[in-house]
Design a protein around this motif. Structure first.
Motif, PDB file in Angstrom:
ATOM      1  N   THR A   1       0.844  -1.197   0.000  1.00 19.65           N
ATOM      2  CA  THR A   1       0.000   0.000   0.000  1.00 19.65           C
ATOM      3  C   THR A   1       0.878   1.246   0.000  1.00 19.65           C
ATOM      4  OG1 THR A   1      -0.152   0.055   2.397  1.00 19.65           O
ATOM      5  CG2 THR A   1      -1.890  -1.122   1.224  1.00 19.65           C
ATOM      6  N   PRO A   2       0.434   2.304  -0.664  1.00 24.59           N
ATOM      7  CA  PRO A   2       1.220   3.540  -0.679  1.00 24.59           C
ATOM      8  C   PRO A   2       0.947   4.411   0.546  1.00 24.59           C
ATOM      9  CG  PRO A   2      -0.659   3.748  -2.127  1.00 24.59           C
ATOM     10  CD  PRO A   2      -0.702   2.364  -1.584  1.00 24.59           C
ATOM     11  N   TYR A   3       0.441   3.818   1.627  1.00 27.19           N
ATOM     12  CA  TYR A   3       0.113   4.537   2.852  1.00 27.19           C
ATOM     13  C   TYR A   3       0.746   3.835   4.035  1.00 27.19           C
ATOM     14  CZ  TYR A   3      -3.564   6.277  -0.184  1.00 27.19           C
ATOM     15  OH  TYR A   3      -4.243   6.821  -1.221  1.00 27.19           O
ATOM     16  N   SER A   4       0.809   4.547   5.135  1.00 29.31           N
ATOM     17  CA  SER A   4       1.212   3.939   6.394  1.00 29.31           C
ATOM     18  C   SER A   4      -0.042   3.340   7.011  1.00 29.31           C
ATOM     19  CB  SER A   4       1.815   5.004   7.306  1.00 29.31           C
ATOM     20  OG  SER A   4       2.095   4.444   8.561  1.00 29.31           O
ATOM     21  N   VAL A   5      -0.090   2.012   7.148  1.00 31.92           N
ATOM     22  CA  VAL A   5      -1.265   1.316   7.671  1.00 31.92           C
ATOM     23  C   VAL A   5      -0.894   0.633   8.978  1.00 31.92           C
ATOM     24  CG1 VAL A   5      -2.969  -0.494   7.249  1.00 31.92           C
ATOM     25  CG2 VAL A   5      -2.157   0.895   5.351  1.00 31.92           C
ATOM     26  N   HIS A   6      -1.701   0.885  10.010  1.00 36.89           N
ATOM     27  CA  HIS A   6      -1.549   0.192  11.287  1.00 36.89           C
ATOM     28  C   HIS A   6      -2.818  -0.608  11.514  1.00 36.89           C
ATOM     29  CE1 HIS A   6       1.372   3.448  11.674  1.00 36.89           C
ATOM     30  NE2 HIS A   6       2.027   2.594  12.436  1.00 36.89           N
ATOM     31  N   SER A   7      -2.650  -1.850  11.937  1.00 35.47           N
ATOM     32  CA  SER A   7      -3.799  -2.725  12.114  1.00 35.47           C
ATOM     33  C   SER A   7      -3.802  -3.320  13.517  1.00 35.47           C
ATOM     34  CB  SER A   7      -3.750  -3.845  11.073  1.00 35.47           C
ATOM     35  OG  SER A   7      -4.875  -4.666  11.193  1.00 35.47           O
ATOM     36  N   VAL A   8      -4.980  -3.356  14.123  1.00 34.26           N
ATOM     37  CA  VAL A   8      -5.162  -3.996  15.419  1.00 34.26           C
ATOM     38  C   VAL A   8      -6.130  -5.154  15.189  1.00 34.26           C
ATOM     39  CG1 VAL A   8      -5.902  -3.693  17.809  1.00 34.26           C
ATOM     40  CG2 VAL A   8      -4.854  -1.779  16.585  1.00 34.26           C
ATOM     41  N   PRO A   9      -5.624  -6.416  15.097  1.00 34.21           N
ATOM     42  CA  PRO A   9      -6.490  -7.565  14.824  1.00 34.21           C
ATOM     43  C   PRO A   9      -7.299  -7.983  16.052  1.00 34.21           C
ATOM     44  CG  PRO A   9      -4.209  -8.258  14.949  1.00 34.21           C
ATOM     45  CD  PRO A   9      -4.212  -6.770  15.105  1.00 34.21           C
ATOM     46  N   ALA A  10      -8.308  -8.832  15.827  1.00 39.68           N
ATOM     47  CA  ALA A  10      -9.250  -9.258  16.870  1.00 39.68           C
ATOM     48  C   ALA A  10      -8.545  -9.883  18.061  1.00 39.68           C
ATOM     49  CB  ALA A  10     -10.269 -10.231  16.282  1.00 39.68           C
ATOM     50  N   GLU A  11      -7.553 -10.727  17.819  1.00 37.56           N
ATOM     51  CA  GLU A  11      -6.883 -11.394  18.940  1.00 37.56           C
ATOM     52  C   GLU A  11      -6.156 -10.392  19.828  1.00 37.56           C
ATOM     53  OE1 GLU A  11      -3.813 -15.068  19.820  1.00 37.56           O
ATOM     54  OE2 GLU A  11      -4.857 -15.002  17.903  1.00 37.56           O
ATOM     55  N   LEU A  12      -5.567  -9.354  19.235  1.00 39.12           N
ATOM     56  CA  LEU A  12      -4.904  -8.319  20.031  1.00 39.12           C
ATOM     57  C   LEU A  12      -5.945  -7.511  20.810  1.00 39.12           C
ATOM     58  CD1 LEU A  12      -2.380  -6.831  20.919  1.00 39.12           C
ATOM     59  CD2 LEU A  12      -2.523  -5.452  18.829  1.00 39.12           C
ATOM     60  N   MET A  13      -7.086  -7.195  20.179  1.00 42.79           N
ATOM     61  CA  MET A  13      -8.160  -6.488  20.888  1.00 42.79           C
ATOM     62  C   MET A  13      -8.613  -7.287  22.100  1.00 42.79           C
ATOM     63  SD  MET A  13     -10.746  -5.000  18.041  1.00 42.79           S
ATOM     64  CE  MET A  13     -10.202  -5.303  16.391  1.00 42.79           C
ATOM     65  N   GLU A  14      -8.767  -8.595  21.904  1.00 44.87           N
ATOM     66  CA  GLU A  14      -9.201  -9.465  22.999  1.00 44.87           C
ATOM     67  C   GLU A  14      -8.153  -9.526  24.097  1.00 44.87           C
ATOM     68  OE1 GLU A  14     -10.228 -14.154  23.613  1.00 44.87           O
ATOM     69  OE2 GLU A  14     -10.781 -13.221  21.707  1.00 44.87           O
ATOM     70  N   ASN A  15      -6.882  -9.613  23.726  1.00 39.36           N
ATOM     71  CA  ASN A  15      -5.816  -9.689  24.714  1.00 39.36           C
ATOM     72  C   ASN A  15      -5.625  -8.368  25.461  1.00 39.36           C
ATOM     73  OD1 ASN A  15      -5.362 -12.340  24.060  1.00 39.36           O
ATOM     74  ND2 ASN A  15      -3.626 -11.919  22.728  1.00 39.36           N
ATOM     75  N   MET A  16      -5.944  -7.239  24.808  1.00 42.41           N
ATOM     76  CA  MET A  16      -5.834  -5.927  25.455  1.00 42.41           C
ATOM     77  C   MET A  16      -7.051  -5.623  26.321  1.00 42.41           C
ATOM     78  SD  MET A  16      -4.076  -3.497  22.536  1.00 42.41           S
ATOM     79  CE  MET A  16      -5.634  -2.975  21.958  1.00 42.41           C
ATOM     80  N   ILE A  17      -8.128  -6.379  26.163  1.00 42.09           N
ATOM     81  CA  ILE A  17      -9.398  -6.151  26.853  1.00 42.09           C
ATOM     82  C   ILE A  17      -9.837  -4.705  26.616  1.00 42.09           C
ATOM     83  CG2 ILE A  17     -10.700  -6.459  28.985  1.00 42.09           C
ATOM     84  CD1 ILE A  17      -8.422  -8.192  30.013  1.00 42.09           C
ATOM     85  N   ALA A  18      -9.872  -4.314  25.362  1.00 38.80           N
ATOM     86  CA  ALA A  18     -10.274  -2.957  24.987  1.00 38.80           C
ATOM     87  C   ALA A  18     -11.792  -2.860  24.969  1.00 38.80           C
ATOM     88  CB  ALA A  18      -9.717  -2.602  23.616  1.00 38.80           C
ATOM     89  N   PRO A  19     -12.383  -2.005  25.810  1.00 36.71           N
ATOM     90  CA  PRO A  19     -13.838  -1.925  25.856  1.00 36.71           C
ATOM     91  C   PRO A  19     -14.457  -1.181  24.679  1.00 36.71           C
ATOM     92  CG  PRO A  19     -12.878  -0.368  27.387  1.00 36.71           C
ATOM     93  CD  PRO A  19     -11.751  -1.154  26.796  1.00 36.71           C
TER      94      PRO A  19
END
Length: 184
Positions: free
Chosen positions: A41-59
């Motif tokens: 991609t010609p952009y800076s892309v940051h991704s937070v996948p489902a498993e990381l969301m679950e491990n972070m316990i992000a409400p």
């Protein structure tokens, strides 16, 4: 003569899993380029996948922005300061809804920088794309019980699988209940 040699390869880890370093391959928020490997991609892309969301316990999704180094949440999550456009599965949303829960998300992607080329003028901070979970080709029944802190207990059921004899269709159901005091 050489002795017989046999090789056995391990299966590749699931995309976006902890074993894969929380790195998903294709990006969904690349506009006219469709699903594209993040490296291409010609952009800076940051991704937070489902498993990381679950491990972070992000409400909520706005909490995930704290883990993306190029994103700065605005003071008001209702419009995020007007600098960050929010899309759901690549479709621009009228309201940013970053305070939505994360249980129905496969991942959250952030394209950093000016995104006027993709989604119209005024998006100088970039675009955040909330990617919804999709039906699974295999039966899945996950139940998560937890606490966000200060007595905020929650229960989340993530159910999915194929439907019908030929398994041509599938379903995905996410159910969440939460109760308790606020964080403050």
């Amino acid at each position: 003569t050489l002795a017989e040699v046999s090789f056995m390869a391990a299966a590749a880890p699931d995309e976006g899993s902890a074993q894969a370093g929380y790195r998903p391959e294709p990006a969904k928020a690349t506009g006219p380029w469709g699903d594209k490997p993040i490296q291409d991609t010609p952009y800076s892309v940051h991704s937070v996948p489902a498993e990381l969301m679950e491990n972070m316990i992000a409400p909520s999704a706005d909490r995930l922005l704290l883990y993306i180094p190029t994103a700065t949440p605005g003071g008001n999550t209702a419009n995020n300061g007007g600098y960050l456009k929010v899309t759901r599965n690549g479709i621009p949303m009228r309201w940013t809804w970053l305070s939505t829960s994360t249980e129905d998300l496969e991942r959250m992607e952030t394209l950093s920088g000016s995104s006027g080329f993709l989604y119209g003028a005024g998006n100088v901070g970039g675009v955040t794309n909330l990617v919804s979970k999709r039906p699974t080709p295999y039966p899945m029944h996950d139940l998560t019980l937890g606490n966000y802190g200060n007595g905020q207990w929650y229960a989340h059921a993530d159910l999915g699988g194929p439907i019908g004899e030929d398994e041509r269709f599938g379903y995905r159901l996410n159910v969440l209940t939460q109760d308790g005091e606020t964080m403050m």
